[in-house]
Design a protein around this motif. Structure first.
Motif, PDB file in Angstrom:
ATOM      1  N   SER A 171       0.801  -1.222   0.000  1.00  0.00           N
ATOM      2  CA  SER A 171       0.000   0.000   0.000  1.00  0.00           C
ATOM      3  C   SER A 171       0.830   1.265   0.000  1.00  0.00           C
ATOM      4  N   ASP A 172       0.240   2.315  -0.562  1.00  0.00           N
ATOM      5  CA  ASP A 172       0.819   3.652  -0.458  1.00  0.00           C
ATOM      6  C   ASP A 172       0.254   4.353   0.762  1.00  0.00           C
ATOM      7  N   SER A 173      -1.076   4.267   0.899  1.00  0.00           N
ATOM      8  CA  SER A 173      -1.658   4.814   2.119  1.00  0.00           C
ATOM      9  C   SER A 173      -2.509   3.744   2.782  1.00  0.00           C
ATOM     10  N   VAL A 174      -2.757   3.931   4.057  1.00  0.00           N
ATOM     11  CA  VAL A 174      -3.416   2.899   4.847  1.00  0.00           C
ATOM     12  C   VAL A 174      -4.476   3.518   5.736  1.00  0.00           C
ATOM     13  N   ALA A 175      -5.624   2.835   5.809  1.00  0.00           N
ATOM     14  CA  ALA A 175      -6.641   3.206   6.789  1.00  0.00           C
ATOM     15  C   ALA A 175      -6.798   2.031   7.741  1.00  0.00           C
ATOM     16  N   VAL A 176      -6.699   2.301   9.032  1.00  0.00           N
ATOM     17  CA  VAL A 176      -6.893   1.241  10.021  1.00  0.00           C
ATOM     18  C   VAL A 176      -8.297   1.382  10.579  1.00  0.00           C
ATOM     19  N   MET A 177      -9.102   0.327  10.409  1.00  0.00           N
ATOM     20  CA  MET A 177     -10.498   0.408  10.855  1.00  0.00           C
ATOM     21  C   MET A 177     -10.713  -0.371  12.135  1.00  0.00           C
ATOM     22  N   TYR A 178     -11.642   0.102  12.928  1.00  0.00           N
ATOM     23  CA  TYR A 178     -12.014  -0.581  14.163  1.00  0.00           C
ATOM     24  C   TYR A 178     -13.456  -0.242  14.478  1.00  0.00           C
ATOM     25  N   GLY A 179     -14.282  -1.247  14.631  1.00  0.00           N
ATOM     26  CA  GLY A 179     -15.683  -1.020  15.006  1.00  0.00           C
ATOM     27  C   GLY A 179     -16.426  -0.100  14.061  1.00  0.00           C
ATOM     28  N   GLY A 180     -16.154  -0.197  12.779  1.00  0.00           N
ATOM     29  CA  GLY A 180     -16.919   0.567  11.803  1.00  0.00           C
ATOM     30  C   GLY A 180     -16.379   1.956  11.509  1.00  0.00           C
ATOM     31  N   THR A 181     -15.319   2.350  12.182  1.00  0.00           N
ATOM     32  CA  THR A 181     -14.758   3.666  11.895  1.00  0.00           C
ATOM     33  C   THR A 181     -13.268   3.555  11.578  1.00  0.00           C
ATOM     34  N   VAL A 182     -12.768   4.623  10.972  1.00  0.00           N
ATOM     35  CA  VAL A 182     -11.344   4.681  10.696  1.00  0.00           C
ATOM     36  C   VAL A 182     -10.655   5.325  11.900  1.00  0.00           C
ATOM     37  N   LEU A 183      -9.668   4.642  12.463  1.00  0.00           N
ATOM     38  CA  LEU A 183      -8.981   5.207  13.626  1.00  0.00           C
ATOM     39  C   LEU A 183      -7.715   5.958  13.226  1.00  0.00           C
ATOM     40  N   GLU A 184      -7.061   5.464  12.169  1.00  0.00           N
ATOM     41  CA  GLU A 184      -5.875   6.155  11.707  1.00  0.00           C
ATOM     42  C   GLU A 184      -5.793   6.013  10.201  1.00  0.00           C
ATOM     43  N   TYR A 185      -5.393   7.093   9.546  1.00  0.00           N
ATOM     44  CA  TYR A 185      -5.406   7.122   8.090  1.00  0.00           C
ATOM     45  C   TYR A 185      -4.231   7.973   7.639  1.00  0.00           C
ATOM     46  N   GLY A 186      -3.346   7.380   6.837  1.00  0.00           N
ATOM     47  CA  GLY A 186      -2.203   8.162   6.394  1.00  0.00           C
ATOM     48  C   GLY A 186      -1.276   7.332   5.532  1.00  0.00           C
ATOM     49  N   PRO A 187      -0.106   7.848   5.234  1.00  0.00           N
ATOM     50  CA  PRO A 187       0.855   7.119   4.401  1.00  0.00           C
ATOM     51  C   PRO A 187       1.260   5.806   5.074  1.00  0.00           C
ATOM     52  N   ALA A 188       1.361   4.752   4.259  1.00  0.00           N
ATOM     53  CA  ALA A 188       1.610   3.419   4.819  1.00  0.00           C
ATOM     54  C   ALA A 188       2.891   3.359   5.628  1.00  0.00           C
ATOM     55  N   ASP A 189       3.947   4.017   5.136  1.00  0.00           N
ATOM     56  CA  ASP A 189       5.225   3.903   5.838  1.00  0.00           C
ATOM     57  C   ASP A 189       5.195   4.606   7.188  1.00  0.00           C
ATOM     58  N   ARG A 190       4.231   5.502   7.380  1.00  0.00           N
ATOM     59  CA  ARG A 190       4.116   6.113   8.705  1.00  0.00           C
ATOM     60  C   ARG A 190       3.208   5.299   9.605  1.00  0.00           C
ATOM     61  N   VAL A 191       2.011   4.974   9.088  1.00  0.00           N
ATOM     62  CA  VAL A 191       1.007   4.322   9.928  1.00  0.00           C
ATOM     63  C   VAL A 191       1.490   2.951  10.398  1.00  0.00           C
ATOM     64  N   LEU A 192       2.110   2.174   9.505  1.00  0.00           N
ATOM     65  CA  LEU A 192       2.448   0.791   9.856  1.00  0.00           C
ATOM     66  C   LEU A 192       3.892   0.601  10.297  1.00  0.00           C
ATOM     67  N   SER A 193       4.616   1.688  10.472  1.00  0.00           N
ATOM     68  CA  SER A 193       5.968   1.528  10.991  1.00  0.00           C
ATOM     69  C   SER A 193       5.952   1.725  12.503  1.00  0.00           C
ATOM     70  N   PRO A 194       6.407   0.704  13.251  1.00  0.00           N
ATOM     71  CA  PRO A 194       6.350   0.820  14.710  1.00  0.00           C
ATOM     72  C   PRO A 194       7.206   1.970  15.235  1.00  0.00           C
ATOM     73  N   ASP A 195       8.142   2.415  14.420  1.00  0.00           N
ATOM     74  CA  ASP A 195       9.051   3.455  14.898  1.00  0.00           C
ATOM     75  C   ASP A 195       8.535   4.864  14.678  1.00  0.00           C
TER      76      ASP A 195
END
Lengths: 335, 366
Positions: free
Chosen positions: B258-282
């Motif tokens: 992915s280029d960008s990522v939306a993380v969903m939980y319970g029907g809503t988006v909790l975090e939405y942004g560039p994949a390398d930011r959202v999914l990088s633990p650092d």
């Protein structure tokens, strides 16, 4: 060193697929060697991970050990006693010491029984502790698997995946099991719940001194919680050793292929392009390869110019000890 | 960025009415997303988070008819703009009693007809979809080649059968089917799961869609096959450049593609942004749920340190009784005394915390 709780010797399980009466009479039925002679042992308080692609026979190994499917030949020794030849009456005392956690959450629990009845049945199947004793034991079990007491009145369909899994584990513990076959215990669960169950299994091992045969295709979890790992391919163990060394320094090309196929795959030493392209046939029991079963997919076989020894029916590679508690079945193990 | 969005979803809400519970299941509850041309948007979430229902709402394929579906779905290709979301309001009447909904009466057939009219010329042609279970999605009685050729005939300008068959073979080669000539005449039952998924991808791409929706394309396949499918999707992305919405619970797959990522939980988006930011633990700051989720997956880091993954306690949210405040409240480990009340009683908005990076958490939008 603690003694072996389970010792499997040259276990074989062949299924035959009938092609009709005429073929049967002529002895031309198709025989599918789901397990084709595997041996391993598990010590007390130890976890052995069993990995491989679907259809390689992992689950059949678990079921054969548990006596849920009759084996074709070989021995399954539990505490030194060969279970495969015991009459049913003498098998029972062993049965309560070894239990299985089944892969399918929903099929494993009776949909018409409440959690309390499911656990009560398990608690009372070998003992008669009386009503009070049963209730105490059930509470103890709930505590062990971290399940709320309010769930006792629920039916399985009212439980979440993680809760169903916990009930399955509690039921296995209810009879006092020392050895558990965990068949893909996390595969049907949500990501955030998987870690809960893995941690629970590790805690139980520490508190109760359990031993596990951990069957899974999730290589990371296997690597994390197993002491040793066996890699299966088409009904045979192709490599076996300590978890860390299997993952980091695989000797069999198939092991390397498996570990480097993880989507976030690490770069293993000396594996620039894991597997290469177009090497992916599917598992095929019905048209077994002569010689090494893995040859048709093997990058080493291809790179070495298809050496005849790999496909010679008389020289199927055997699982040989290569030192440092490591065994590998390959003519040209990786270095 | 000047690239125009192909798909714009605004405040999408899809509720199903449950007769037995006498309540709405709020599967998708206010989702807003954008997909730009050539981009891959990953939607991650656990089961029940609403990621699949979001996709099905966009493409008008919701099986059990919803009680409520509102919001706006704009789809724009070469200057033509479609508004894809039909209003279900005309087809649903709510019977209320003392302000409580007691019965929902739906005109399902009328609504279906409306959706199908709206989707005509879009679904399959402009928007293609790959489903989770390739074996079930293919017709077992029709050869692979005919199925791909049929899609070519229906969705492209080609009207000649021979030409369509040739095109089908071309796409089977594109998805690197081994011996495509042989597979062409085979039935889905003769193919392995991975090969069936390749056939599905060939079918989806054969109409040369402007948007591809891939719903769990690797789930249920062997790990060795999974990595091959991911590799294929990655290569196709580079070669064909198709705009993609990728839905998966597998964070590794989404992170890779992915280029960008939306993380969903319970029907809503909790975090939405560039994949390398959202999914990088650092990368900080993180939404507590995303942080915990990344921490709960066994990774290289755990193995190196010999640590077990840290579990997120509690259960996945049930969307019937969604809480008033933050949906992650019960399981959150980052709640401080100062904001506890706010977290419990007030749902935070999805707010921008840096350019192109949105988060729904009181910790970060204070």
């Amino acid at each position: 060193m603690s003694k072996a709780i389970l010792d499997v010797k040259d276990l074989k399980k062949h299924y035959s697929r009938s092609r009709g009466l005429v073929s049967a009479l002529r002895g031309r039925d198709v025989v599918i060697p789901a397990i084709d002679g595997i041996s391993f042992y598990i010590r007390e308080n130890e976890t052995m991970g069993l990995v491989g692609e679907s259809g390689c026979g992992k689950t059949t190994v678990g079921r054969s050990i548990m006596g849920l499917t009759p084996i074709t030949s070989g021995q399954v020794l539990f505490d030194g006693e060969d279970l495969s030849v015991l009459p049913p009456s003498r098998f029972l005392p062993y049965r309560r010491q070894m239990q299985m956690i089944f892969q399918d959450l929903d099929a494993a629990l009776n949909p018409k029984m409440r959690v309390r009845s499911i656990l009560r049945e398990a608690v009372t199947v070998f003992d008669r502790p009386g009503n009070e004793g049963v209730d105490r034991r059930i509470r103890e079990l709930l505590d062990q698997v971290n399940l709320k007491e309010s769930k006792l009145t629920s039916f399985p369909h009212e439980l979440s995946g993680g809760e169903k899994r916990r009930v399955g584990i509690a039921r296995a513990l209810a009879v006092g099991a020392r050895f558990l076959v965990a068949d893909e215990p996390t595969s049907a669960l949500d990501v955030s719940i998987q870690a809960q169950i893995v941690n629970l299994l590790v805690d139980l091992q520490r508190d109760l001194g359990l031993s596990y045969l951990f069957i899974s295709h999730d290589l990371r979890i296997v690597e994390l919680i197993s002491h040793k790992v066996a890699v299966m391919y088409l009904g045979k163990i192709v490599e076996m050793g300590l978890a860390g060394s299997i993952a980091n320094r695989p000797l069999h090309p198939y092991t390397r292929m498996l570990w480097s196929s993880m989507v976030d795959g690490r770069s293993l030493e000396g594996s620039p392009s894991p597997g290469g392209r177009g090497t992916w046939g599917s598992l095929d029991f019905e048209r077994p390869q002569a010689g090494c079963r893995f040859a048709s997919r093997c990058p080493v076989y291809r790179d070495r110019g298809r050496p005849a020894v790999c496909t010679d029916p008389s020289t199927e590679p055997e699982l040989l000890d290569v030192g440092r508690a490591r065994k590998v079945a390959c003519h040209f193990p990786l270095q | 960025m000047a690239v125009e969005p192909v798909l714009t979803i605004e405040d999408l809400r899809t509720y199903f009415y449950s007769r037995s519970k006498r309540a709405f299941i709020r599967s998708v509850d206010g989702v807003g997303l954008q997909v730009r041309r050539g981009e891959t948007l990953g939607i991650v979430g656990e089961s029940g988070s609403g990621k699949s229902v979001t996709a099905l709402s966009v493409i008008g394929l919701i099986d059990a008819e919803p009680g409520v579906i509102t919001g706006r779905v704009g789809f724009r290709v070469n200057g033509t703009e479609w508004s894809l979301l039909p209003s279900i309001g005309d087809h649903v009447s709510l019977a209320e009693e003392d302000g409580r909904i007691v019965e929902v009466v739906k005109d399902n057939r009328g609504w279906r007809r409306k959706v199908d009219r709206l989707m005509h010329g879009v679904r399959g042609r402009e928007i293609s979809m790959i489903f989770q279970n390739p074996r079930v999605s293919l017709n077992p009685f029709v050869t692979i080649g005919s199925q791909v050729a049929e899609s070519v005939l229906l969705n492209t300008g080609i009207r000649n059968r021979r030409e369509a068959a040739e095109k089908a073979r071309y796409w089977l080669e594109q998805v690197r089917m081994d011996s495509p000539g042989l597979r062409f005449a085979q039935y889905p039952g003769d193919l392995s799961g991975g090969m069936c998924q390749r056939a599905m991808i060939a079918m989806a791409l054969s109409s040369e869609p402007s948007l591809l929706i891939a719903d769990e394309p690797t789930t249920g396949l062997d790990s060795t096959i999974q990595s091959k499918i991911v590799e294929l999707l990655d290569d196709l992305k580079k070669a064909v450049g198709v705009t993609t919405v990728l839905i998966s619970h597998d964070i590794n797959v989404v992170a890779r593609l992915s280029d960008s990522v939306a993380v969903m939980y319970g029907g809503t988006v909790l975090e939405y942004g560039p994949a390398d930011r959202v999914l990088s633990p650092d990368f900080l700051p993180k939404h507590p749920y995303v942080e915990a989720l990344l921490e709960s997956i066994p990774s290289e880091r755990h193995i190196k340190d010999g640590l077990l993954p840290r579990a997120i306690e509690g259960e996945v949210l049930d969307t019937v009784n969604a809480p008033r405040g933050c949906r992650f409240f019960d399981r959150c480990h980052r709640i401080t005394n100062g904001i506890e009340e706010k977290c419990r009683d007030l749902e935070p908005d999805l707010a921008e915390i840096s350019a192109g990076h949105q988060m729904r958490c009181w910790l970060h939008i204070g």
